[in-house]
Design an enzyme around this catalytic site. Sequence first.
Site, PDB file in Angstrom:
ATOM      1  N   ASN A 109       0.854  -1.186   0.000  1.00  0.00           N
ATOM      2  CA  ASN A 109       0.000   0.000   0.000  1.00  0.00           C
ATOM      3  C   ASN A 109       0.889   1.235   0.000  1.00  0.00           C
ATOM      4  OD1 ASN A 109      -2.394   1.574   0.258  1.00  0.00           O
ATOM      5  ND2 ASN A 109      -2.028   1.781   2.462  1.00  0.00           N
ATOM      6  N   HIS A 111       0.786   5.079   1.400  1.00  0.00           N
ATOM      7  CA  HIS A 111       0.032   5.880   2.374  1.00  0.00           C
ATOM      8  C   HIS A 111       0.670   7.265   2.474  1.00  0.00           C
ATOM      9  CE1 HIS A 111      -2.561   6.663   5.782  1.00  0.00           C
ATOM     10  NE2 HIS A 111      -1.509   7.186   6.401  1.00  0.00           N
ATOM     11  N   SER A 138       4.682   6.718   2.583  1.00  0.00           N
ATOM     12  CA  SER A 138       5.281   5.424   2.924  1.00  0.00           C
ATOM     13  C   SER A 138       4.683   4.331   2.056  1.00  0.00           C
ATOM     14  CB  SER A 138       4.993   5.056   4.385  1.00  0.00           C
ATOM     15  OG  SER A 138       5.315   6.108   5.262  1.00  0.00           O
ATOM     16  N   ASP A 147      -2.914   0.440   8.295  1.00  0.00           N
ATOM     17  CA  ASP A 147      -1.699   1.220   8.008  1.00  0.00           C
ATOM     18  C   ASP A 147      -0.549   0.867   8.954  1.00  0.00           C
ATOM     19  OD1 ASP A 147      -3.115   2.556   5.985  1.00  0.00           O
ATOM     20  OD2 ASP A 147      -3.792   4.121   7.352  1.00  0.00           O
TER      21      ASP A 147
HETATM   22  C1  GAR Z   1      -2.892   8.905  -2.560  1.00  0.00           C
HETATM   23  O1  GAR Z   1      -2.420  10.092  -2.001  1.00  0.00           O
HETATM   24  C2  GAR Z   1      -2.659   7.735  -1.625  1.00  0.00           C
HETATM   25  O2  GAR Z   1      -1.477   7.846  -0.900  1.00  0.00           O
HETATM   26  C3  GAR Z   1      -3.870   7.839  -0.722  1.00  0.00           C
HETATM   27  O3  GAR Z   1      -4.932   8.183  -1.571  1.00  0.00           O
HETATM   28  C4  GAR Z   1      -4.425   8.912  -2.686  1.00  0.00           C
HETATM   29  C5  GAR Z   1      -4.892   8.237  -3.945  1.00  0.00           C
HETATM   30  O4  GAR Z   1      -4.563   9.004  -5.068  1.00  0.00           O
HETATM   31  N1  GAR Z   1      -4.099   6.619  -0.051  1.00  0.00           N
HETATM   32  C6  GAR Z   1      -4.575   6.536   1.184  1.00  0.00           C
HETATM   33  O5  GAR Z   1      -4.866   7.511   1.846  1.00  0.00           O
HETATM   34  C7  GAR Z   1      -4.729   5.122   1.708  1.00  0.00           C
HETATM   35  N2  GAR Z   1      -4.855   5.141   3.122  1.00  0.00           N
HETATM   36  P1  GAR Z   1      -4.531   8.357  -6.513  1.00  0.00           P
HETATM   37  O6  GAR Z   1      -5.895   7.670  -6.704  1.00  0.00           O
HETATM   38  O7  GAR Z   1      -4.365   9.504  -7.439  1.00  0.00           O
HETATM   39  O8  GAR Z   1      -3.402   7.371  -6.562  1.00  0.00           O
END
Ligand code: GAR
Length: 205
Positions: A109, A111, A138, A147
């Site tokens: 994942n 995060h 991360s 997480d």
């Molecule tokens: C990203 O910033 C990712 O790190 C976060 O959601 C966004 C997705 O953007 N993920 C989380 O918060 C998971 N806990 P994307 O759809 O443009 O990749």
Amino acid sequence: MADKVRVGVMLSGRGSNMQALAQYKRIADPAFEIVLAASNVPEARGLVLARRFGIKTWAMSHVGRDRAEFDRLVTDELRRHEVEVVALAGYMRLLSPDFIRAWQGRILNIHPSLLPAYKGLDTHRRALLAGEDYAGCSVHLVTEELDDGPVIAQSRVKIRGRDTPESLAARVLEEEHRIYPQALDSFCRALWEADQPTISSALKK
Ligand code: GAR
């Protein structure tokens, strides 16, 4: 690499991290190939992007479905595509313990925080409110605790005086796009070297 580790990406929205993973082969010869993009949000923009890269997509709304039952359907689909490693890329839904067990040690994942700090949602706003000097992102292995799995890559981003959650998120996102493909590549390379050529057959058992 000729024989690549088969990756299934799971996403719920914009899909910019999926795009970064898909584009990585333009600058490197990765140990992975994305064979499926799966989503719990049928209208997710990330699915449109995935199709533009020629990646097969699967989507089903989770609304009104039991979490474990929904995750079983996802697992079935991932298995149908002989996925070996699952890369969560903005998959905004908790995974059931059964799903995590089925893919034990093979779910990554990304995060948007410097884990173990700021697990969960709204990470940038919370980091700003706390007066942190640095934010970041991360890549970690997914375990049953939210997480919480081992961190395999991290990047720090300096917080500026005038940062808003949005400006900070934009700079962190650039780092997400840089480290996630590299981390997935290293992970898949190590897995391939350790397991080949039995990785697919081992997973089917
Ligand atoms: C990203 O910033 C990712 O790190 C976060 O959601 C966004 C997705 O953007 N993920 C989380 O918060 C998971 N806990 P994307 O759809 O443009 O990749």
